[in-house]
Enzyme design. Structure first.
Site, PDB file in Angstrom:
ATOM      1  N   ARG A  90       0.861  -1.183   0.000  1.00 30.11           N
ATOM      2  CA  ARG A  90       0.000   0.000   0.000  1.00 30.11           C
ATOM      3  C   ARG A  90       0.898   1.232   0.000  1.00 30.11           C
ATOM      4  O   ARG A  90       1.658   1.442   0.937  1.00 30.11           O
ATOM      5  CB  ARG A  90      -0.896  -0.027   1.241  1.00 30.11           C
ATOM      6  N   HIS A 134      -2.502  11.036   0.720  1.00 28.21           N
ATOM      7  CA  HIS A 134      -2.035  10.805   2.081  1.00 28.21           C
ATOM      8  C   HIS A 134      -1.444  12.128   2.572  1.00 28.21           C
ATOM      9  O   HIS A 134      -0.235  12.246   2.755  1.00 28.21           O
ATOM     10  CB  HIS A 134      -1.026   9.656   2.107  1.00 28.21           C
ATOM     11  N   GLU A 179      -7.009   8.662   6.185  1.00 26.25           N
ATOM     12  CA  GLU A 179      -7.275   9.399   7.420  1.00 26.25           C
ATOM     13  C   GLU A 179      -7.653  10.856   7.170  1.00 26.25           C
ATOM     14  O   GLU A 179      -6.928  11.777   7.584  1.00 26.25           O
ATOM     15  CB  GLU A 179      -6.066   9.317   8.364  1.00 26.25           C
ATOM     16  N   ASN A 309      -7.403   2.176  10.110  1.00 27.63           N
ATOM     17  CA  ASN A 309      -6.070   2.258  10.717  1.00 27.63           C
ATOM     18  C   ASN A 309      -6.252   2.289  12.223  1.00 27.63           C
ATOM     19  O   ASN A 309      -7.099   3.019  12.733  1.00 27.63           O
ATOM     20  CB  ASN A 309      -5.359   3.545  10.288  1.00 27.63           C
ATOM     21  N   TYR A 311      -4.013   2.250  16.050  1.00 23.52           N
ATOM     22  CA  TYR A 311      -2.774   2.203  16.829  1.00 23.52           C
ATOM     23  C   TYR A 311      -3.027   2.058  18.324  1.00 23.52           C
ATOM     24  O   TYR A 311      -2.372   1.287  19.002  1.00 23.52           O
ATOM     25  CB  TYR A 311      -1.937   3.472  16.564  1.00 23.52           C
ATOM     26  N   GLU A 387      -3.547   0.037   8.252  1.00 23.43           N
ATOM     27  CA  GLU A 387      -2.349   0.404   9.025  1.00 23.43           C
ATOM     28  C   GLU A 387      -2.477  -0.112  10.447  1.00 23.43           C
ATOM     29  O   GLU A 387      -3.534   0.021  11.072  1.00 23.43           O
ATOM     30  CB  GLU A 387      -2.164   1.934   9.127  1.00 23.43           C
TER      31      GLU A 387
HETATM   32  C1  FCB Z   1      -1.044   7.308  10.713  1.00 21.27           C
HETATM   33  C2  FCB Z   1      -0.600   7.807   9.366  1.00 21.27           C
HETATM   34  C3  FCB Z   1       0.729   7.257   8.908  1.00 21.27           C
HETATM   35  C4  FCB Z   1       1.715   7.163  10.039  1.00 21.27           C
HETATM   36  C5  FCB Z   1       1.112   6.458  11.220  1.00 21.27           C
HETATM   37  C6  FCB Z   1       2.035   6.283  12.386  1.00 21.27           C
HETATM   38  O1  FCB Z   1      -1.932   8.208  11.291  1.00 21.27           O
HETATM   39  O2  FCB Z   1      -1.576   7.495   8.395  1.00 21.27           O
HETATM   40  O3  FCB Z   1       1.196   8.055   7.855  1.00 21.27           O
HETATM   41  O4  FCB Z   1       2.174   8.409  10.361  1.00 21.27           O
HETATM   42  O5  FCB Z   1      -0.029   7.150  11.652  1.00 21.27           O
END
Ligand code: FCB
Length: 486
Positions: A90, A134, A179, A309, A311, A387
């Site tokens: 990607r 992006h 995002e 995405n 985290y 992500e």
């Molecule tokens: C996301 C972004 C990516 C990267 C990660 C850690 O929000 O899409 O570009 O910075 O975080």
């Protein structure tokens, strides 16, 4: 059901250790973060080139001028991906590389880079997944007002048509935006991302125009791409949790869910803006004039996949009157809030969790819940984890190795969460690790390493970290390796 004591329960039930057939294993990058070659072959500045040159905006004054030099090293990078057994890559397209001013004719040299990259991937048996945007708006379009201006959606539709024309014969999966929340609210609200504006009303206007640009691009792509092509958008759906069971904290969670998530999923997947969002923000924008007749129909055109995405979760409360509110929502410190209309909401670090180098709590259940919530709320659209990953303070050992057991543990936990969600009925089609390699981490510059491949920026040498070998093994097995006794 027999209750099993959690301390003796197996980490994974044997029958749950496989991913669905056809599940896609990938890794992700983004143009400005890896390409470099910022002024080559006709590319002109994007808002990130300008922002990173503005003193104080990016740590150490880092820029994406060279980054991981992927523009020149893409052949080696694809060969490396092949060695790791990746099934998909990607990447994003730099708008100002292919259409330098954001309007007018395309530049063939810019398009050629992506044609060559895609051909190299196809040759290596790796599926290309292209993201149109992006975060790197051509600077000239920002100078003309940027995303708060409706005309930017016309520009984006034209750009989408250029890219569909150039790559439509060889790229089968297309993503409009990565995002858009960050583009709208970090770019125009808190100002920690380019273009660095701190205007709550503009942030909301930008969000609507990003939605509209998404819808218009989907229509363009559908009109130009072969029927089998897949279209999608990638959202960073915040997994919002209230700090306590109080009604006030529930209200904080509702608000952040509205301006963090439903502001996109509402129009895109339901054809409407949530009423509570409109109520929370109507002192800032007049939604009845911002949203024109026909916009919602345009935004809600069908997509084939929803990219998510993830985290870390987002823990919120409504502070007592007079109490200071924490600004650390994990997106970078600013005196300005990225949450228009809900500036009073406080953000908290979840207790008792391990953290990454971003100070983000490690919480795989957040990914499980996100996937389950998304498939409950939008059962008609398959999901793709576009992500997921973590930054740690990686270094090269004297023997030339990069050992990153924390990243392996992070990935294992999160892939296990994906697997649990699949076992519980979520339609998850694939997983893209962020990131293939260390890169320019936006306002943090090169100080945060998210790669599964280490980049020595001085020599541009790539060193696959231990996690890259681990991930290659997962891909080979199409399953998580057994965990040892903990
Ligand atoms: C996301 C972004 C990516 C990267 C990660 C850690 O929000 O899409 O570009 O910075 O975080």
């Amino acid at each position: 059901m027999t209750a099993v004591r959690p301390d003796i329960a197996p980490k994974q039930a044997p029958e749950a250790t496989r991913f669905p057939t056809g599940f896609v294993w990938g890794a992700a990058t983004a143009a400005y973060q890896v390409e470099g070659a910022a002024a080559e072959d006709g590319r002109t500045p994007s808002i990130w080139d300008t922002f990173s040159r503005t003193p104080g905006k990016v740590r150490n004054g880092d820029t994406g001028d060279i980054a991981a030099d992927h523009y020149h090293l893409y052949r080696d990078d694809v060969a490396l991906m092949k060695r790791l057994g990746l099934k998909a890559y990607r990447f994003s397209i730099s708008w100002s590389r292919v259409q330098p001013t954001g309007r007018g004719p395309a530049v063939e040299r810019g398009l050629d880079f992506y044609r060559k990259l895609v051909d190299e991937l196809l040759e290596a048996g790796i599926t290309p997944v292209a993201t149109l945007y992006h975060w790197d708006l051509p600077q000239e379009l920002e100078d003309a007002g940027g995303w708060p201006q409706r005309v930017t959606t016309d520009r984006f539709a034209d750009y989408a048509a250029i890219m569909a024309g150039a790559l439509g014969d060889r790229v089968g999966t297309w993503t409009t935006f990565n995002e858009p929340w960050c583009s709208a609210f970090l770019g125009y609200g808190s100002g920690v991302h380019a273009p660095g504006r701190t205007e709550p009303a503009s942030a909301l206007r930008a969000a609507h125009h990003l939605n509209l640009a998404h819808g218009r691009a989907i229509e363009v792509l559908r009109g130009q791409l072969p029927a089998a092509a897949q279209t999608s958008v990638t959202l960073n759906l915040h997994q919002v949790r209230p700090l306590t069971a109080s009604a006030a904290d529930a209200d904080a969670a509702r608000r952040i869910d509205a301006v963090g998530n439903r502001i996109f999923t509402g129009p895109m997947l339901r054809g409407e803006y949530p009423e509570d969002l409109i109520a929370d923000t109507r002192h800032l924008v007049d939604w009845s004039t911002l949203v024109h007749d026909g916009d919602l129909a345009a935004i809600s055109g069908p997509i084939d996949v929803l990219g998510v995405n993830y985290y870390t979760p987002t823990l919120v409360s409504t502070p007592e009157k007079g109490a200071g509110s924490t600004r650390d929502d994990g997106h970078g410190a600013s005196d300005y809030s990225p949450w228009p209309g809900s500036e009073h909401v406080a953000f908290h670090l979840s207790e008792g969790k391990q953290r990454t180098a971003m100070n983000w709590a490690i919480d795989p259940d957040g990914l499980y819940n996100l996937l389950m919530d998304a498939s409950r709320d939008h059962p008609e659209v398959p999901l793709m984890v576009t992500e997921n990953g973590a930054a740690f303070d990686d270094y090269v050992s004297p023997e030339g190795r990069v050992e990153d057991p924390e990243r392996i543990a992070y990935l294992h936990g999160h892939l296990d969460a994906v697997q649990r969600a699949v076992a519980d009925g979520a339609d998850v089609r694939g997983y893209f690790l962020w990131s293939l390699m260390d890169n320019f981490e936006w306002a943090y510059g090169y100080s945060k390493r998210f790669g599964t491949v280490y980049v020595d920026y001085a020599s541009q040498r790539r060193i696959p970290k231990a996690s890259a070998h681990w991930y290659a093994d997962v891909i080979r097995r199409h399953a998580l390796p057994p965990t040892g006794p903990s």
